[in-house]
Design an enzyme around this catalytic site. Structure first.
Site, PDB file in Angstrom:
ATOM      1  CG  ASP A 135      -4.397  10.020  -5.898  1.00  0.00           C
ATOM      2  OD1 ASP A 135      -3.626  10.701  -5.196  1.00  0.00           O
ATOM      3  OD2 ASP A 135      -4.567  10.189  -7.125  1.00  0.00           O
ATOM      4  CG  ASP A 189       0.429  10.867  -6.750  1.00  0.00           C
ATOM      5  OD1 ASP A 189      -0.612  10.230  -6.449  1.00  0.00           O
ATOM      6  OD2 ASP A 189       1.471  10.827  -6.063  1.00  0.00           O
ATOM      7  CG  ASP A 213      -2.413  10.117  -1.069  1.00  0.00           C
ATOM      8  OD1 ASP A 213      -3.459  10.129  -0.389  1.00  0.00           O
ATOM      9  OD2 ASP A 213      -2.302  10.752  -2.149  1.00  0.00           O
ATOM     10  CG  ASP A 217       6.572  -9.426   3.295  1.00  0.00           C
ATOM     11  OD1 ASP A 217       5.463  -9.656   2.779  1.00  0.00           O
ATOM     12  OD2 ASP A 217       7.641  -9.450   2.649  1.00  0.00           O
ATOM     13  CD  GLU A 272       3.258 -13.419   3.183  1.00  0.00           C
ATOM     14  OE1 GLU A 272       2.785 -13.577   2.060  1.00  0.00           O
ATOM     15  OE2 GLU A 272       4.433 -13.031   3.353  1.00  0.00           O
TER      16      GLU A 272
HETATM   17  C1  NOJ Z   1       4.460 -11.154   0.562  1.00  0.00           C
HETATM   18  C2  NOJ Z   1       3.749  -9.919   0.160  1.00  0.00           C
HETATM   19  O1  NOJ Z   1       2.399 -10.009   0.550  1.00  0.00           O
HETATM   20  C3  NOJ Z   1       3.938  -9.789  -1.326  1.00  0.00           C
HETATM   21  O2  NOJ Z   1       3.123  -8.788  -1.872  1.00  0.00           O
HETATM   22  C4  NOJ Z   1       5.402  -9.539  -1.597  1.00  0.00           C
HETATM   23  O3  NOJ Z   1       5.617  -9.514  -2.993  1.00  0.00           O
HETATM   24  C5  NOJ Z   1       6.272 -10.629  -0.990  1.00  0.00           C
HETATM   25  N1  NOJ Z   1       5.873 -10.980   0.334  1.00  0.00           N
HETATM   26  C6  NOJ Z   1       7.715 -10.195  -0.930  1.00  0.00           C
HETATM   27  O4  NOJ Z   1       7.880  -9.176   0.014  1.00  0.00           O
END
Ligand code: NOJ
Length: 514
Positions: free
Chosen positions: A22, A26, A30, A198, A254
């Site tokens: 950070d 705050d 960042d 994701d 993922e």
């Molecule tokens: C996988 C991400 O790694 C996780 O942190 C997130 O909550 C979910 N997908 C939803 O986007």
């Protein structure tokens, strides 16, 4: 010999942006904070950095609820900060991977706001998944617990596989495809080296929104929610965009699946470059389990990846320690697992703080916790905040250099972390940080000469021994010492140096016997 693309054997370091460094004071990490720590990452010896989402977000899910895919969240900085970060990372020899969240947006996204303002059946609503009915359209539940459908005052329901603030896109609408192709180009034009995708197996849902069958074996492949065949067309489109840019831009998905064969579908030659392989992260401390995962993975995919921890799961030092009476077992096993992982062909993904041996913080006060899993389960599930506590960099008291003096990190750091700061570990050759640096440097010096295959050697007890050319790796998951296999020298040990035996919870790299 053709040179292999960088991502094939890269070590990638995950930065959970809110919790890394950070600079503004705050209490929230960042982009400037990350910039200031690039020398640390270069010295650690990783090849690339993956940033979790840093786009504008109401933070209902720590940034995985994106309100604008083409900007930077003011808490984290500006687009100019991002551009400077890309330039600096490259100057430090580090590639930069950014997270793309295509399954859902934030409910604060302009498209969702327009959908709410528009009538049922409108083109605005068709970008998300809205349905009529007195009851929810099916039995789906949210990954974060509770129903996956929320009803609007006008009677329509909308789907959110995660929090209600994360409405799912309708990938059967071509506009969604166009939008994300453009978002990819936006970040590629700014110089990113790749994307982490994701919920990559979730974009398409069963067209009829069929009920979810009872869970059990093979659930993921039978589910109407996950891994629908149509999803692969998305990655074929994305691959064309990535390939149209110079310099080996990559994508890692993922992807949670039941089997490595299902995983392999995502990394066919015209789809994603890599997919996370979560098998190890879910496996117990067992040589038999490790061997099966390694064999199954190498048989199924040509570009394997390995992961021990990330921002969604309990830190592996704590996971490995559970059930052991020895308070040091978790850390010892974590270090040993690192050596085994780094000895394998493919790329390894590290999670920030594992190089410091950070444990899960289990005693966070309820009022500090922010994870929607904790909030939506009314505290029944602890959620993921315990692995997201801000990094201790230096000093003897909070904020441990995470924030400037006087700053209050968004999650409290344990006082005991004074002994785990990067500064404290730096000069100590026995520290976990020094061990990670040595292991990563050694891997870098060896990797060009190692074959992409693994040869298993005989191993006594609950141990594993394999070789890759001049490197032999042995790991002892049992409770008694075992003799070291024949070798021509000890390269590195996760525990104390010993030329003849391998202690329990320890791994070594050896120079292969001629
Ligand atoms: C996988 C991400 O790694 C996780 O942190 C997130 O909550 C979910 N997908 C939803 O986007």
């Amino acid at each position: 010999m053709t040179s292999s693309p960088w991502w094939r054997d890269a070590v990638v370091y995950e930065i959970y942006v809110r919790s890394f460094a950070d600079a503004s004071g705050d209490g929230v990490g960042d982009l400037q904070g990350i910039r200031s720590r690039l020398p640390y990452l270069a010295e650690l010896g990783v090849d690339a950095v993956w940033l979790t989402p840093f786009q504008p977000s109401p933070m209902a899910d720590g940034g995985y609820d994106v309100a604008d895919y083409r900007d930077v969240e003011p808490l984290f900085g500006t687009l100019a900060d991002f551009d400077a970060l890309v330039t600096d990372a490259h100057a430090h020899g580090l590639r930069l991977i950014v997270d793309i969240v295509p399954n859902h947006s934030s409910s604060a996204h302009a498209w969702f706001k327009a959908a709410l303002a528009a009538a049922p059946g409108s083109p605005e609503r068709d970008r998300y998944i809205f349905r009529d009915g007195e009851k929810p359209p099916n039995n789906w539940t949210s990954v974060f617990s509770g129903p996956a459908w929320t009803r609007l005052p006008d009677g329509q329901w909308y789907l959110h596989l995660f929090a209600p603030e994360q409405p799912d896109f309708n990938w059967r609408n071509p506009e969604v495809h166009e939008e994300f192709l453009d978002v990819l180009r936006f970040w590629l034009d700014r110089g990113v080296d790749g994307f982490r995708i994701d919920v990559a197996m979730g974009l398409y849902k069963d067209a009829g929104l069929a009920d979810v069958p009872p869970s059990g074996e093979g659930f993921m492949s039978r589910s109407p929610i996950w891994s629908r065949p149509e999803v692969h067309e998305v990655y074929r489109e994305w691959r064309k965009v990535l390939d149209s840019y110079p310099g080996d831009r990559s994508a890692v998905g993922e992807v949670w699946t039941d089997t490595p064969e299902d995983l392999a579908l995502y990394v066919r030659p015209d789809e994603l470059h890599q997919s996370f392989n979560f098998a190890w992260l879910e496996a117990p401390w067992s040589a038999t389990a490790f061997r099966k995962i390694i064999d199954d993975t190498l048989a199924a995919v040509t570009a394997p990846t390995w992961v021990l921890s990330n921002h969604d799961v309990i830190r592996h030092v704590t996971r490995y320690g559970e059930g052991s009476l020895d308070p040091d077992a978790g850390l010892a096993r974590g270090r040993a697992a690192l050596l085994a992982m780094l000895a394998l062909p493919g790329s390894a993904y590290l999670y920030q703080g594992e190089e410091l041996g950070l444990p899960e913080v289990k005693d966070l006060p309820a009022e500090a916790r922010q994870d929607p899993i904790f909030i939506r389960s009314h505290g029944e599930l602890p959620g993921r905040d315990g692995c997201r506590v801000p990094i201790p960099w230096s000093g003897t008291a909070a904020p441990f250099g995470f924030s400037p003096e006087g700053g209050h990190p968004w999650l409290p750091q344990p006082a005991g972390w004074a002994a785990l700061t990067a500064e404290h570990q730096e000069g100590d050759p026995a520290s976990t940080l020094s061990f990670y640096r040595r292991a990563l440097a050694l891997r870098r010096s060896l990797r060009a000469s190692l074959p992409g295959t693994v040869t298993w050697l005989d191993a006594p007890g609950d141990a594993l021994v394999f070789s890759r050319g001049e490197l032999t790796c042995a790991i002892n998951c049992g409770t008694t010492p075992v003799p070291l296999p024949p070798h021509a020298g000890l390269l590195i040990s996760s525990g104390g140096p010993d030329e003849t035996t391998l202690a329990p919870d320890t791994a070594v790299w050896l120079r292969t016997a001629p």
